[in-house]
Design an enzyme around this catalytic site. Sequence first.
Site, PDB file in Angstrom:
ATOM      1  N   HIS A 262       0.858  -1.183   0.000  1.00  0.00           N
ATOM      2  CA  HIS A 262       0.000   0.000   0.000  1.00  0.00           C
ATOM      3  C   HIS A 262       0.892   1.229   0.000  1.00  0.00           C
ATOM      4  O   HIS A 262       1.957   1.212   0.613  1.00  0.00           O
ATOM      5  CB  HIS A 262      -0.899  -0.001   1.253  1.00  0.00           C
ATOM      6  CG  HIS A 262      -2.051   0.925   1.152  1.00  0.00           C
ATOM      7  ND1 HIS A 262      -1.952   2.262   1.480  1.00  0.00           N
ATOM      8  CD2 HIS A 262      -3.325   0.726   0.739  1.00  0.00           C
ATOM      9  CE1 HIS A 262      -3.125   2.835   1.276  1.00  0.00           C
ATOM     10  NE2 HIS A 262      -3.974   1.924   0.823  1.00  0.00           N
ATOM     11  N   ASP A 316      -7.826  -5.568  -0.097  1.00  0.00           N
ATOM     12  CA  ASP A 316      -8.273  -6.371  -1.237  1.00  0.00           C
ATOM     13  C   ASP A 316      -7.934  -7.847  -1.125  1.00  0.00           C
ATOM     14  O   ASP A 316      -8.430  -8.657  -1.910  1.00  0.00           O
ATOM     15  CB  ASP A 316      -7.651  -5.831  -2.533  1.00  0.00           C
ATOM     16  CG  ASP A 316      -8.363  -4.592  -3.016  1.00  0.00           C
ATOM     17  OD1 ASP A 316      -9.571  -4.496  -2.778  1.00  0.00           O
ATOM     18  OD2 ASP A 316      -7.717  -3.733  -3.623  1.00  0.00           O
TER      19      ASP A 316
HETATM   20  N1  CMC Z   1       4.147  -7.943  -4.077  1.00  0.00           N
HETATM   21  C1  CMC Z   1       5.502  -7.960  -4.149  1.00  0.00           C
HETATM   22  N2  CMC Z   1       6.263  -6.874  -4.064  1.00  0.00           N
HETATM   23  C2  CMC Z   1       5.663  -5.700  -3.870  1.00  0.00           C
HETATM   24  C3  CMC Z   1       4.271  -5.596  -3.746  1.00  0.00           C
HETATM   25  C4  CMC Z   1       3.519  -6.777  -3.857  1.00  0.00           C
HETATM   26  N3  CMC Z   1       2.178  -6.733  -3.771  1.00  0.00           N
HETATM   27  N4  CMC Z   1       3.948  -4.303  -3.557  1.00  0.00           N
HETATM   28  C5  CMC Z   1       5.092  -3.613  -3.557  1.00  0.00           C
HETATM   29  N5  CMC Z   1       6.138  -4.455  -3.746  1.00  0.00           N
HETATM   30  C6  CMC Z   1       7.545  -4.092  -3.808  1.00  0.00           C
HETATM   31  C7  CMC Z   1       7.851  -3.335  -5.090  1.00  0.00           C
HETATM   32  O1  CMC Z   1       8.213  -4.216  -6.129  1.00  0.00           O
HETATM   33  C8  CMC Z   1       9.003  -2.461  -4.637  1.00  0.00           C
HETATM   34  O2  CMC Z   1      10.149  -3.257  -4.573  1.00  0.00           O
HETATM   35  P1  CMC Z   1      11.613  -2.602  -4.823  1.00  0.00           P
HETATM   36  O3  CMC Z   1      11.787  -1.603  -3.710  1.00  0.00           O
HETATM   37  O4  CMC Z   1      12.520  -3.773  -4.728  1.00  0.00           O
HETATM   38  O5  CMC Z   1      11.542  -1.971  -6.172  1.00  0.00           O
HETATM   39  C9  CMC Z   1       8.627  -2.101  -3.201  1.00  0.00           C
HETATM   40  O6  CMC Z   1       7.780  -3.159  -2.762  1.00  0.00           O
HETATM   41  C10 CMC Z   1       7.883  -0.787  -3.085  1.00  0.00           C
HETATM   42  O7  CMC Z   1       6.762  -0.843  -3.946  1.00  0.00           O
HETATM   43  P2  CMC Z   1       6.204   0.414  -4.741  1.00  0.00           P
HETATM   44  O8  CMC Z   1       5.471  -0.019  -5.967  1.00  0.00           O
HETATM   45  O9  CMC Z   1       7.295   1.410  -4.964  1.00  0.00           O
HETATM   46  O10 CMC Z   1       5.221   0.999  -3.713  1.00  0.00           O
HETATM   47  P3  CMC Z   1       4.045   1.961  -4.056  1.00  0.00           P
HETATM   48  O11 CMC Z   1       3.702   2.669  -2.837  1.00  0.00           O
HETATM   49  O12 CMC Z   1       4.383   2.811  -5.236  1.00  0.00           O
HETATM   50  O13 CMC Z   1       2.895   0.958  -4.555  1.00  0.00           O
HETATM   51  C11 CMC Z   1       1.032  -0.476  -4.597  1.00  0.00           C
HETATM   52  C12 CMC Z   1       1.798   0.601  -3.812  1.00  0.00           C
HETATM   53  C13 CMC Z   1      -0.333  -0.677  -3.967  1.00  0.00           C
HETATM   54  C14 CMC Z   1       0.821  -0.004  -6.038  1.00  0.00           C
HETATM   55  C15 CMC Z   1       1.859  -1.778  -4.588  1.00  0.00           C
HETATM   56  O14 CMC Z   1       2.104  -2.219  -3.269  1.00  0.00           O
HETATM   57  C16 CMC Z   1       1.172  -2.898  -5.385  1.00  0.00           C
HETATM   58  O15 CMC Z   1       1.321  -2.961  -6.601  1.00  0.00           O
HETATM   59  N6  CMC Z   1       0.401  -3.801  -4.685  1.00  0.00           N
HETATM   60  C17 CMC Z   1      -0.342  -4.817  -5.380  1.00  0.00           C
HETATM   61  C18 CMC Z   1      -1.660  -4.224  -5.879  1.00  0.00           C
HETATM   62  C19 CMC Z   1      -2.658  -4.029  -4.754  1.00  0.00           C
HETATM   63  O16 CMC Z   1      -2.843  -4.910  -3.930  1.00  0.00           O
HETATM   64  N7  CMC Z   1      -3.357  -2.871  -4.770  1.00  0.00           N
HETATM   65  C20 CMC Z   1      -4.402  -2.570  -3.791  1.00  0.00           C
HETATM   66  C21 CMC Z   1      -4.002  -1.493  -2.859  1.00  0.00           C
HETATM   67  S1  CMC Z   1      -5.101  -1.350  -1.420  1.00  0.00           S
HETATM   68  C22 CMC Z   1      -6.672  -1.018  -2.014  1.00  0.00           C
HETATM   69  C23 CMC Z   1      -6.746   0.297  -2.666  1.00  0.00           C
HETATM   70  O17 CMC Z   1      -6.878   1.317  -1.986  1.00  0.00           O
HETATM   71  O18 CMC Z   1      -6.728   0.345  -3.887  1.00  0.00           O
END
Ligand code: CMC
Length: 380
Positions: A262, A316
């Site tokens: 998140h 989710d």
């Molecule tokens: N599985 C594996 N690795 C992950 C995940 C995951 N679900 N989420 C983040 N990471 C890793 C990502 O690859 C990155 O790694 P590195 O630092 O090695 O590059 C690190 O964690 C930081 O991730 P980020 O994408 O920079 O973090 P963010 O804040 O930009 O992204 C997010 C947040 C929600 C887009 C991301 O965690 C994600 O893609 N999660 C899966 C999709 C998901 O479940 N979305 C629902 C969010 S909650 C409901 C809502 O409000 O929508």
Amino acid sequence: MTSEKADIKRGLKDVVFDTSEASFVDGQAGKLLYRGYNIHDLAERSTFEEIVYLLFYGELPTQSQLDAFDAELRASRSIPDEVIEVIRVVANSHPMDALRTAVSALAAFEPEVNDNSEAATLRKGVRLTAQGPTIVAAHHRIRHGLEPVAPNPDLNHAGNFLYMLSGAAPDEETQKLMDVDFILHAEHSSNASAFGARVAASTLSDLHSAVVTGIGVLKGPWHGGAAEEVMKMAMEIGQPENADEYARNLLEGGGRVMGFGHRVYRAEDPRARHLRERSRDLGEKMGQPHWFQILRYLEEQIMVPYRAKGIFVNVDFFAGSIYNLLGIPEDLFISIFALGRIPGWTLQCVEQYRDNILIRPLLDYQGPMDLEYVPIEQRG
Ligand code: CMC
């Protein structure tokens, strides 16, 4: 502005762009308050109707206030026949596309569409909150060759939605599950879809346009689409014993386990607890514990090392398993999130209109400069 000088906050990470009285999110502590009330109390003790009132008016209602508000919601559920016809035209689209199209079409029949006063925006928010389930259920039935079921004013918001989907009134427990799910999704500060809605409102566009924007933003798998992806993943895994190999291959290939991570929470999303418990209980009750076992395996065995990076389960992750057990197909999951979130989008727009400023950030241009325009006949 040159790239050396620009202080770029990619993804607007950690940027505070305005104030809000809607909800408080403490990402480190995993805490969520709606209008000051803890989500745990609200999930356990409130109802969606009460939450909508709380969000719109800032206070918990008295019984007579709630009764009057609930009656208003119940009386606002029907949608014009013309909008049903629009839904028939887009019958083969994804339910979120149908919802987006139908909300847009509803604007044509909304007498106060261009009135952005606070009172009118809240009235429209009530109508959209009430009409949303009618749209989603009508589309779902039409795409399966069935006729839409008219709203039943004897059922509450959650119960009526389930009734309009299947044609049968749900039992108390099922109704309560959907009610809690709507409560948990009702508002979440400056998430991507609410921000999108606020950007629309900041141009003084109308609530229907802002909600259409919110629906479009929510649809992505990194936002509301995650629950659908979690369920697809669980189905591909099939049985708990396959979870290990599947998840390790996914993560080693650079994939993400949907339903984890998140932007704000660096601890467990407080909403997840309520869905985890209910997913477990429902699976056991229905003699189908495998979805919960698969999800728990991923949470407890695979994703533990990610906690050090602040990646925990989010709202989710368990939601889809509950919907699945209730017989709701995966491609309806995001729409259910959207139905819960309409009040939150409405409130965010009210706040934006109240003290409006155009939301218009900058981009750091990094392309070529001052090129000479060459007439087309001279271009090689
Ligand atoms: N599985 C594996 N690795 C992950 C995940 C995951 N679900 N989420 C983040 N990471 C890793 C990502 O690859 C990155 O790694 P590195 O630092 O090695 O590059 C690190 O964690 C930081 O991730 P980020 O994408 O920079 O973090 P963010 O804040 O930009 O992204 C997010 C947040 C929600 C887009 C991301 O965690 C994600 O893609 N999660 C899966 C999709 C998901 O479940 N979305 C629902 C969010 S909650 C409901 C809502 O409000 O929508």
